[in-house]
Write an enzyme that holds these catalytic residues in place. Structure first.
Site, PDB file in Angstrom:
ATOM      1  N   CYS A  13       0.975  -1.355   0.629  1.00 50.37           N
ATOM      2  CA  CYS A  13      -0.039  -0.096  -0.147  1.00 50.37           C
ATOM      3  C   CYS A  13       1.039   1.319   0.137  1.00 50.37           C
ATOM      4  O   CYS A  13       2.075   0.821  -0.180  1.00 50.37           O
ATOM      5  CB  CYS A  13      -1.083  -0.166   0.943  1.00 50.37           C
ATOM      6  SG  CYS A  13      -0.525   0.030   2.542  1.00 50.37           S
ATOM      7  N   ASN A  16       2.775   2.010   4.671  1.00 51.13           N
ATOM      8  CA  ASN A  16       2.856   0.194   4.675  1.00 51.13           C
ATOM      9  C   ASN A  16       1.964   0.583   6.703  1.00 51.13           C
ATOM     10  O   ASN A  16       2.541  -0.366   7.293  1.00 51.13           O
ATOM     11  CB  ASN A  16       4.093  -0.071   5.076  1.00 51.13           C
ATOM     12  CG  ASN A  16       4.387  -1.947   5.073  1.00 51.13           C
ATOM     13  OD1 ASN A  16       5.146  -1.767   5.755  1.00 51.13           O
ATOM     14  ND2 ASN A  16       3.164  -2.491   4.906  1.00 51.13           N
ATOM     15  N   CYS A  18      -1.365   0.939   7.221  1.00 47.51           N
ATOM     16  CA  CYS A  18      -2.907   0.525   7.297  1.00 47.51           C
ATOM     17  C   CYS A  18      -3.057  -0.959   6.539  1.00 47.51           C
ATOM     18  O   CYS A  18      -3.591  -2.013   7.297  1.00 47.51           O
ATOM     19  CB  CYS A  18      -3.586   1.566   7.091  1.00 47.51           C
ATOM     20  SG  CYS A  18      -3.560   3.655   8.133  1.00 47.51           S
ATOM     21  N   ARG A  19      -3.342  -0.689   5.379  1.00 45.31           N
ATOM     22  CA  ARG A  19      -3.956  -1.952   4.696  1.00 45.31           C
ATOM     23  C   ARG A  19      -2.735  -3.109   4.296  1.00 45.31           C
ATOM     24  O   ARG A  19      -3.304  -3.930   4.496  1.00 45.31           O
ATOM     25  CB  ARG A  19      -4.560  -1.572   3.097  1.00 45.31           C
ATOM     26  CG  ARG A  19      -5.119  -0.559   3.129  1.00 45.31           C
ATOM     27  CD  ARG A  19      -5.164   0.428   1.948  1.00 45.31           C
ATOM     28  NE  ARG A  19      -4.293   1.063   1.553  1.00 45.31           N
ATOM     29  CZ  ARG A  19      -4.543   2.318   0.094  1.00 45.31           C
ATOM     30  NH1 ARG A  19      -4.995   1.400  -0.507  1.00 45.31           N
ATOM     31  NH2 ARG A  19      -3.041   2.196  -0.149  1.00 45.31           N
ATOM     32  N   SER A  20      -1.975  -2.205   3.489  1.00 47.57           N
ATOM     33  CA  SER A  20      -0.663  -3.625   3.102  1.00 47.57           C
ATOM     34  C   SER A  20      -0.359  -4.579   5.060  1.00 47.57           C
ATOM     35  O   SER A  20      -0.617  -6.152   4.760  1.00 47.57           O
ATOM     36  CB  SER A  20       0.847  -3.275   2.728  1.00 47.57           C
ATOM     37  OG  SER A  20       1.107  -2.799   3.075  1.00 47.57           O
ATOM     38  N   ASP A 129      -7.710   3.466   1.165  1.00 49.03           N
ATOM     39  CA  ASP A 129      -7.474   3.770   2.121  1.00 49.03           C
ATOM     40  C   ASP A 129      -8.290   4.236   2.644  1.00 49.03           C
ATOM     41  O   ASP A 129      -8.985   5.236   3.447  1.00 49.03           O
ATOM     42  CB  ASP A 129      -6.524   4.931   1.295  1.00 49.03           C
ATOM     43  CG  ASP A 129      -4.589   5.049   2.418  1.00 49.03           C
ATOM     44  OD1 ASP A 129      -5.164   4.709   3.992  1.00 49.03           O
ATOM     45  OD2 ASP A 129      -4.335   5.550   2.504  1.00 49.03           O
TER      46      ASP A 129
END
Length: 156
Positions: A13, A16, A18-20, A129
Protein backbone atom coordinates in the site's frame (compact mmCIF):
# COMPACT_ATOMS: atom_id res chain seq x y z
CA UNK A 1 0.00 -18.60 -9.73
CA UNK A 2 -0.30 -21.54 -7.41
CA UNK A 3 0.23 -20.92 -3.72
CA UNK A 4 2.50 -23.79 -2.81
CA UNK A 5 6.10 -24.52 -1.99
CA UNK A 6 8.38 -21.54 -2.53
CA UNK A 7 5.52 -19.09 -3.08
CA UNK A 8 6.39 -15.58 -2.02
CA UNK A 9 3.81 -12.81 -1.75
CA UNK A 10 4.29 -9.12 -0.98
CA UNK A 11 1.30 -6.89 -0.18
CA UNK A 12 1.85 -3.20 -0.93
CA UNK A 13 0.00 0.00 0.00
CA UNK A 14 1.17 3.59 0.30
CA UNK A 15 2.79 3.83 3.74
CA UNK A 16 2.68 0.21 4.93
CA UNK A 17 0.75 1.05 8.10
CA UNK A 18 -2.92 0.36 7.26
CA UNK A 19 -3.89 -1.91 4.36
CA UNK A 20 -0.79 -3.94 3.50
CA UNK A 21 0.14 -4.93 7.07
CA UNK A 22 -3.47 -5.96 7.60
CA UNK A 23 -3.39 -8.04 4.39
CA UNK A 24 -0.09 -9.60 5.47
CA UNK A 25 -1.52 -10.45 8.89
CA UNK A 26 -4.76 -11.90 7.52
CA UNK A 27 -3.01 -13.99 4.88
CA UNK A 28 -0.35 -15.22 7.32
CA UNK A 29 -3.14 -16.21 9.75
CA UNK A 30 -5.04 -18.12 7.04
CA UNK A 31 -1.89 -19.85 5.81
CA UNK A 32 -0.96 -20.86 9.36
CA UNK A 33 -4.48 -22.17 10.03
CA UNK A 34 -4.16 -24.24 6.85
CA UNK A 35 -0.88 -25.69 8.15
CA UNK A 36 1.10 -24.23 5.27
CA UNK A 37 3.11 -21.52 6.98
CA UNK A 38 6.41 -23.22 6.09
CA UNK A 39 5.49 -23.10 2.40
CA UNK A 40 4.90 -19.38 1.84
CA UNK A 41 7.00 -16.24 2.30
CA UNK A 42 4.65 -13.37 3.21
CA UNK A 43 5.55 -9.71 3.73
CA UNK A 44 4.27 -6.19 3.19
CA UNK A 45 5.74 -2.86 2.16
CA UNK A 46 4.80 0.67 1.19
CA UNK A 47 5.50 2.62 -1.95
CA UNK A 48 6.73 5.44 0.30
CA UNK A 49 9.05 5.41 3.27
CA UNK A 50 7.34 7.98 5.50
CA UNK A 51 6.55 5.45 8.23
CA UNK A 52 9.71 3.30 7.99
CA UNK A 53 10.14 1.30 11.21
CA UNK A 54 6.74 2.24 12.66
CA UNK A 55 4.09 -0.14 13.94
CA UNK A 56 0.93 -0.59 11.88
CA UNK A 57 -1.76 2.05 12.50
CA UNK A 58 -3.47 1.47 15.89
CA UNK A 59 -6.80 1.02 14.09
CA UNK A 60 -5.35 -1.72 11.87
CA UNK A 61 -3.89 -3.44 14.92
CA UNK A 62 -7.24 -3.16 16.74
CA UNK A 63 -9.37 -4.57 13.90
CA UNK A 64 -6.88 -7.42 13.43
CA UNK A 65 -6.88 -8.19 17.17
CA UNK A 66 -10.71 -8.20 17.18
CA UNK A 67 -10.48 -11.06 14.68
CA UNK A 68 -7.76 -12.98 16.54
CA UNK A 69 -4.85 -11.73 14.43
CA UNK A 70 -1.78 -10.07 15.96
CA UNK A 71 0.08 -7.68 13.65
CA UNK A 72 1.92 -5.83 16.43
CA UNK A 73 5.24 -7.46 15.47
CA UNK A 74 5.24 -5.86 12.03
CA UNK A 75 7.19 -2.71 11.16
CA UNK A 76 6.61 -0.48 8.16
CA UNK A 77 9.14 -0.54 5.36
CA UNK A 78 9.43 0.85 1.88
CA UNK A 79 9.61 -1.48 -1.10
CA UNK A 80 13.19 -2.18 -2.19
CA UNK A 81 14.57 -2.96 -5.64
CA UNK A 82 15.40 -6.55 -4.63
CA UNK A 83 11.73 -7.17 -3.72
CA UNK A 84 10.91 -7.34 -7.43
CA UNK A 85 12.96 -10.52 -7.72
CA UNK A 86 12.57 -11.83 -4.16
CA UNK A 87 8.77 -12.15 -4.42
CA UNK A 88 6.89 -14.10 -7.06
CA UNK A 89 3.69 -12.09 -6.55
CA UNK A 90 3.33 -8.43 -5.54
CA UNK A 91 -0.22 -7.27 -4.84
CA UNK A 92 -1.00 -3.55 -4.85
CA UNK A 93 -3.90 -2.26 -2.77
CA UNK A 94 -4.92 0.41 -5.27
CA UNK A 95 -4.28 1.58 -8.82
CA UNK A 96 -1.93 4.35 -7.66
CA UNK A 97 0.21 1.78 -5.84
CA UNK A 98 0.06 -0.48 -8.90
CA UNK A 99 1.31 2.28 -11.21
CA UNK A 100 4.11 3.16 -8.80
CA UNK A 101 5.17 -0.49 -8.53
CA UNK A 102 5.21 -0.95 -12.29
CA UNK A 103 7.38 2.18 -12.71
CA UNK A 104 9.79 0.97 -10.03
CA UNK A 105 9.96 -2.66 -11.16
CA UNK A 106 12.10 -2.14 -14.22
CA UNK A 107 12.59 -4.65 -16.98
CA UNK A 108 14.44 -7.23 -14.89
CA UNK A 109 11.62 -7.89 -12.42
CA UNK A 110 10.58 -11.51 -12.18
CA UNK A 111 7.56 -10.77 -9.98
CA UNK A 112 3.98 -10.77 -11.17
CA UNK A 113 2.54 -7.38 -10.15
CA UNK A 114 -1.23 -7.05 -9.88
CA UNK A 115 -4.08 -5.17 -8.24
CA UNK A 116 -5.13 -7.07 -5.09
CA UNK A 117 -8.88 -7.24 -5.78
CA UNK A 118 -8.39 -7.93 -9.49
CA UNK A 119 -6.01 -10.81 -8.83
CA UNK A 120 -7.85 -12.35 -5.89
CA UNK A 121 -11.52 -11.70 -6.66
CA UNK A 122 -11.62 -10.66 -10.32
CA UNK A 123 -12.88 -7.20 -9.33
CA UNK A 124 -11.20 -4.17 -10.85
CA UNK A 125 -11.49 -2.01 -7.75
CA UNK A 126 -9.18 -0.53 -5.18
CA UNK A 127 -8.96 -1.44 -1.52
CA UNK A 128 -9.71 2.04 -0.15
CA UNK A 129 -7.22 3.72 2.16
CA UNK A 130 -8.95 3.98 5.57
CA UNK A 131 -6.29 6.26 7.09
CA UNK A 132 -8.32 9.49 7.08
CA UNK A 133 -11.62 7.85 8.00
CA UNK A 134 -13.16 6.24 11.03
CA UNK A 135 -13.31 2.76 12.49
CA UNK A 136 -15.94 1.64 9.96
CA UNK A 137 -13.43 2.18 7.15
CA UNK A 138 -11.01 -0.24 8.81
CA UNK A 139 -13.74 -2.84 9.23
CA UNK A 140 -14.68 -2.45 5.55
CA UNK A 141 -11.02 -2.86 4.53
CA UNK A 142 -10.63 -5.88 6.83
CA UNK A 143 -13.63 -7.57 5.21
CA UNK A 144 -12.36 -6.84 1.68
CA UNK A 145 -8.90 -8.15 2.53
CA UNK A 146 -10.28 -11.25 4.24
CA UNK A 147 -12.37 -12.16 1.18
CA UNK A 148 -9.40 -11.59 -1.13
CA UNK A 149 -6.95 -13.49 1.08
CA UNK A 150 -9.33 -16.46 1.36
CA UNK A 151 -9.59 -16.51 -2.42
CA UNK A 152 -5.82 -16.22 -2.77
CA UNK A 153 -5.27 -19.18 -0.47
CA UNK A 154 -7.80 -21.25 -2.42
CA UNK A 155 -5.79 -20.72 -5.63
CA UNK A 156 -3.44 -23.47 -4.50
Amino acid sequence: MTIGKSASILFVCTGNICRSPLAEGIFRHLVTEAGRDADVLIDSAGTGGWHEGELPDPRSRAIAKTHGIDISGQRARQIRPDDFNRFSLILAMDRGNLASLRRSAGSTSSAEIALFNQYTLGQNKDVPDPYYGGEDGFLNVYNMLLAGCQSLLSKS
